[in-house]
Design an enzyme around this catalytic site. Structure first.
Site, PDB file in Angstrom:
ATOM      1  N   LYS A 190      -2.285  -8.837  12.342  1.00 46.21           N
ATOM      2  CA  LYS A 190      -1.939  -8.409  10.973  1.00 46.21           C
ATOM      3  C   LYS A 190      -0.808  -9.273  10.434  1.00 46.21           C
ATOM      4  O   LYS A 190       0.156  -9.564  11.147  1.00 46.21           O
ATOM      5  CB  LYS A 190      -1.532  -6.936  10.978  1.00 46.21           C
ATOM      6  CG  LYS A 190      -1.275  -6.344   9.587  1.00 46.21           C
ATOM      7  CD  LYS A 190      -1.019  -4.836   9.672  1.00 46.21           C
ATOM      8  CE  LYS A 190      -0.776  -4.250   8.281  1.00 46.21           C
ATOM      9  NZ  LYS A 190      -0.520  -2.789   8.331  1.00 46.21           N
ATOM     10  N   SER A 246      -2.981   0.393   5.272  1.00 43.63           N
ATOM     11  CA  SER A 246      -2.739  -0.953   4.806  1.00 43.63           C
ATOM     12  C   SER A 246      -3.373  -2.033   5.695  1.00 43.63           C
ATOM     13  O   SER A 246      -3.445  -3.193   5.278  1.00 43.63           O
ATOM     14  CB  SER A 246      -1.230  -1.213   4.720  1.00 43.63           C
ATOM     15  OG  SER A 246      -0.644  -1.087   5.991  1.00 43.63           O
ATOM     16  N   SER A 286      -1.795   3.831   8.464  1.00 43.00           N
ATOM     17  CA  SER A 286      -2.344   2.507   8.173  1.00 43.00           C
ATOM     18  C   SER A 286      -3.149   1.829   9.260  1.00 43.00           C
ATOM     19  O   SER A 286      -3.676   0.758   9.030  1.00 43.00           O
ATOM     20  CB  SER A 286      -1.205   1.566   7.743  1.00 43.00           C
ATOM     21  OG  SER A 286      -0.713   1.982   6.493  1.00 43.00           O
TER      22      SER A 286
END
Lengths: 478, 484
Positions: free
Chosen positions: B76, B151, B175
């Site tokens: 990420k 997210s 998330s």
């Protein structure tokens, strides 16, 4: 109208840890800009603070040395505001639960009076970087070497009533942090900074007047001047019907004035909240005991001991214990000189301090070591040289010409103490000055000094003064 | 190859059936083929990946490989990676090349994992749909007109589309778990303090945790085992040995007590999702578990509490983005104030600004007590609800999300509605508890996730509970059409 001055001081002292309070970068002063700011100090994305344990220990030492409470639990809070020398956009400080609170310091005023000044709190926080205005092309340079240096912010109760008291308190704190080895207290380098909160009120009034804060004063002299100027300004303002505005002011030593910096009413809302990246600092009794064991003899105790053990006056003891280095030097001299407390004190406070001041040196850089001075004082005590000639010896030692004994030998400064030699010289002097002898015998007692002077001249100052006095009187009266 | 699990791939490479280089090239090919439409990657690190793969192959040959050596993964874009762009999905960091590796990055690279790229995400981790990214929205591989969740949308989509066998994510209010649910994969958020936050760009410091996306719990055990551990650079990191997450996977679930909060099955929950969850619970009964009704009375306060605490912390954490030392700087600033206002005004997107405003307000003089302080107190009550429940049950289950993946753009203008969809995931972040989402079925042809929460440091138990379900069912093996 009689006015009373009310002063509280906030002192920021940089703690002498090897690395920063929340990172491992070095805290050494004077490095090239931005060479001592690691990722954590730069506030790069993703970095996190880690508390420097030594900073906590130093704060605890300060707390114990000022009879304060060292909190068993204290918390770091974020103080949020934007400025280019504050990389994270917040300063890590302590608000509601500081590490130290509720202590005091006794300060010495004139005529042997002491006054107790309360210390409200002392807390840990990180220093910001430096802004260098006008450095290039009208822009401001930012040096982050200082960002993250540990600070101990020491806040006094508003219990000082004059600039003199404020300076005495400031000096005491300055001396203490150096005694404790927690700060070098170097005001030129910014390791010791003082903000003064000043207000006035009609004598007898209980409520405090509106105060102004004078920021970042970096010498004892300036603190005294700034406070006095501010008190004058406020009184003039009030007496002419005006009101004092609560604001931050700067002291300008060149223009000899204080002027407003920003209004405290419009000050930033710092939005303090506990820093979620740091755990609360938890301190137990064992820790506190260990810190207590590590404390050196504190200035007040040392001063009292100088009075009782070395037979010094309060004043002299106070001067000698003002700095730990000076007190150490003095005691080393006494050890070698064989317990000559008063003599040692006179020489350390007199000739030595004079020479240091003149050559702008610290006691650590004295060319005359304590041991060497001690030996010289022994030579005065045992009569080898007179006190007066010792000054000459000292000067030669200062200039690196050798030890006391070597210099005495080389310059032939040995005191003449042989009675018959002195008596012969006395008779010679009297024989060469028959007119003065007659005048003396005729009642002019003052001429005694003249004869002594003549004897000293002949012996180049080496005759033992005590014996000269005794023998001269004996000869003249015979 | 792309249908093999991480565990299978590792075994195959150890057996010499193919090399890490071949596997990595296969992943890079798939990324190249499919990511144009999915938009799950911000940066693909081809050269670096191949170099790492070759190094991994050498280790495998030398017999010094571990379970992650040679395994390609996507990282990420919130984790700092040295020498590689780290954007956090924001224009503010579009020009930021991280000068250091996050601890998690270091750990994965030391384990020999092969980073193929940095994944797309909601800007600064703020969002539940991956629609707020500066780099554009990510599409859900199951239906490209819908969101993958956020997210960590990019990381979830990349694993769901079988572009990589594993990826990393971060979870502050859901998330990892919510995108895992919407994308039909396994997502794990560990206990707060289990995984180091050093180098993981901070959103809400007391809530953020790094975690994993994989297709199976067994794979997650490997990833988590490498990522977890005490880090002296993170003061909130817990100094506690890392469990061997793989050793308990096969324990029997006979006698397992599953708590079902009555508050989770009220209004707002899609009937279709509820049905899938019921079926999953039935599976657990077959495995020997007992379902016990419990109550978490302060559930309804979770979303409001979170939306005070998280924005407050982020409003402070994001102050460092000021155009002075790194990141986006507005052109030709005329003075300091202009530098600040335009750099931040132009560098941040709307959702980030919204949360900074909320957070600043919640901390401001006169409001701190009523909002931030109050929220922190309520937070303790929410945590206490869980601790009390864990006296009665071993794990707590429920739906991960109230509905399946919604359409792109559907909630973009309704932030509050977006926030409320975090209802089932948010409470565990407030309590610092570990939790996962595993695929449990479909509704309207879209994946439904089952949420499993455990007590502090009970990751091994969670993975065991998930793994046993995955032995008895095959939802986790389903692929989205077009990516099979």
């Amino acid at each position: 109208m009689e006015w009373e001055t009310v002063i509280g001081l906030e002192i920021h002292t940089q703690l002498a840890t090897a690395s920063k309070i929340f990172s491992g970068a070095s805290t050494t002063y004077g490095a090239e800009p931005n060479t001592q700011a690691c990722a954590v100090d730069l506030g790069l994305p993703g970095v996190l603070p880690v508390l420097n344990a030594e900073a906590v220990r130093m704060a605890a030492k300060f707390g114990l040395a000022t009879n304060s409470t060292v909190a068993s639990r204290s918390v770091f809070d974020r103080k949020n505001y934007f400025y280019p020398d504050l990389p994270k956009g917040y300063q890590i400080s302590q608000l509601a639960l500081p590490i130290v609170h509720g202590g005091y310091l006794d300060i010495d005023l004139d005529e042997g009076v002491t006054k107790r000044i309360g210390i409200t709190r002392a807390h840990l926080e990180e220093d910001a970087g430096k802004s260098l205005h006008g450095s290039s092309q009208g822009m401001t340079g930012i040096d982050l070497n200082r960002a993250g240096t540990p600070l101990l912010e020491i806040v006094s109760e508003p219990e000082m009533r004059s600039a003199t008291e404020a300076v005495a308190y400031m000096r005491k704190i300055h001396s203490l942090v150096r005694y404790l080895d927690i700060s070098d207290g170097n005001m030129q380098e910014g390791s010791f900074r003082c903000d003064a909160n000043v207000s006035v009120r009609p004598r007898g009034q209980a409520e405090f007047g509106v105060r102004a804060e004078i920021k970042n004063i970096n010498s004892f002299r300036f603190v005294e001047q700034a406070i006095n100027l501010e008190v004058e300004r406020q009184i003039m303002l009030l007496e002419s019907g005006g009101t004092v505005v609560q604001e931050t002011r700067l002291f300008d030593s060149d223009k000899h004035e204080t002027r407003p910096m920003r209004s405290k009413e419009e000050a930033n809302d710092y939005r303090y909240f506990p820093d979620p990246d740091l755990l609360p600092v938890e301190i137990d009794d064992d820790y506190i005991e260990a810190v207590r064991m590590s404390l050196p003899e504190l200035p007040d105790a040392r001063k009292a001991r100088f009075v009782s053990e070395h037979g010094l006056s309060e004043y002299d003891a106070g001067v000698l214990t003002a700095s730990r280095e000076l007190a150490d030097y003095f005691e080393a001299v006494v050890a070698v000189a064989g317990g000559q407390g008063k003599l040692s004190a006179n020489w350390v406070m007199g000739e030595l301090s004079g020479a240091l001041n003149k050559s702008d040196r610290d006691i650590a850089d004295s060319p005359v070591t304590a041991a060497a001075l001690g030996v010289m004082l022994q030579r005065i005590e045992d009569g080898t040289i007179s006190g007066k000639l010792a000054k000459q010896v000292f000067e030669a030692m200062w200039n690196g010409e050798g030890s006391a004994d070597e210099i005495i030998e080389q310059q032939g400064l040995k005191q003449i103490s042989d009675s018959s030699t002195i008596e012969d010289i006395i008779r010679e002097v009297l024989d060469n000055n028959p007119k003065q002898v007659e005048q003396y015998r005729g009642g002019q007692e003052k001429l005694f000094g003249f004869f002594v002077g003549q004897v000293m001249k002949v012996t180049q100052g080496k005759a033992n003064p005590k014996q000269v006095n005794e023998l001269l009187r004996k000869v003249l009266d015979s | 190859m792309h249908q093999k699990t991480l565990v299978e791939l590792s075994a195959a490479m150890q057996q010499g059936r193919f090399s890490s280089e071949e596997l990595t090239r296969a992943c890079l090919r798939r990324i190249s083929q499919y990511d144009g439409e999915l938009n799950s990657f911000i940066t693909v690190t081809e050269a670096q990946a191949l170099a790492a793969a070759k190094a991994a192959d050498a280790r495998i040959k030398a017999g010094t490989a571990g379970p992650l050596t040679g395994i390609p993964f996507a990282h990420k874009d919130i984790f700092c990676t040295r020498g590689v762009k780290t954007s956090c999905g924001s224009r503010m960091l579009d020009n930021f090349i991280a000068p250091y590796d996050a601890t998690v990055t270091q750990k994965l690279l030391e384990a020999g994992a092969v980073m193929v790229g940095k994944t797309n995400m909601d800007e600064f981790a703020m969002g539940s749909s991956n629609e707020t990214s500066f780099y554009g929205a990510v599409k859900n591989p199951w239906d490209e007109t819908t969101v993958p969740g956020g997210s960590s949308g990019g990381s979830a989509a990349a694993v769901a589309a079988r572009l990589v066998p594993a990826s990393t994510g971060t979870d502050t209010g859901g998330s990892i778990r919510q995108p895992a649910a919407l994308c039909g994969i396994t997502g794990v958020k560990p206990t707060y303090g289990r995984v180091s936050r050093y180098g993981m760009i901070a959103f809400a410091s007391s809530l953020d945790q790094g975690g994993t996306f994989t297709r199976t719990a067994a794979d997650a055990a490997v990833m988590l085992g490498a990522m977890a551990g005490f880090d002296s650079r993170d003061s909130t990191s817990v100094d506690r040995p890392v469990d061997d997450y793989r050793s308990d996977l096969n324990a029997s679930l006979q006698g397992l007590k599953i708590g079902l909060p009555k508050e989770y099955f009220g209004e707002g929950l899609d009937a279709g999702v509820a049905a899938v969850i019921e079926a999953a619970l039935e599976e657990y009964r077959k495995l020997g578990a007992t379902i016990i009704d419990i109550t978490l009375p302060n559930t309804r306060l979770s979303v409001p509490t979170y939306y005070v605490v998280a924005p407050a912390e982020c409003s402070s954490n994001l102050s460092r983005f000021d155009g002075v030392r790194f990141g986006y700087r507005a052109s030709d600033p005329k003075d300091l104030e202009d530098l600040y206002t335009r750099s931040r005004g132009e560098g941040f997107g709307d959702e980030v600004k919204r949360r900074i405003l909320i957070g600043t307000y919640a901390l401001s003089a006169g409001y701190y007590d009523a909002y931030y302080l109050q929220a922190q107190k309520v937070r303790r009550l929410i945590r206490d609800d869980f601790l009390k429940a864990f006296e009665q049950v071993d794990v707590i289950m429920g739906p991960t999300t109230p509905s399946v993946a919604f359409k792109l753009g559907e909630k973009a203008d309704d932030p509050v509605s977006m926030y409320q969809s975090d209802l089932y995931t948010i409470a565990v972040n407030l309590a610092g508890l570990p939790a996962m989402s595993i695929p449990a079925g479909f509704f309207a042809d879209l994946p439904v996730g089952l949420h499993i929460a455990g007590n502090h440091f009970a990751e091994a138990k969670l993975l065991n509970v998930a793994h046993q379900y995955q032995q008895a069912t095959d939802w986790h093996t389903r692929s989205p059409q077009g990516f099979a």
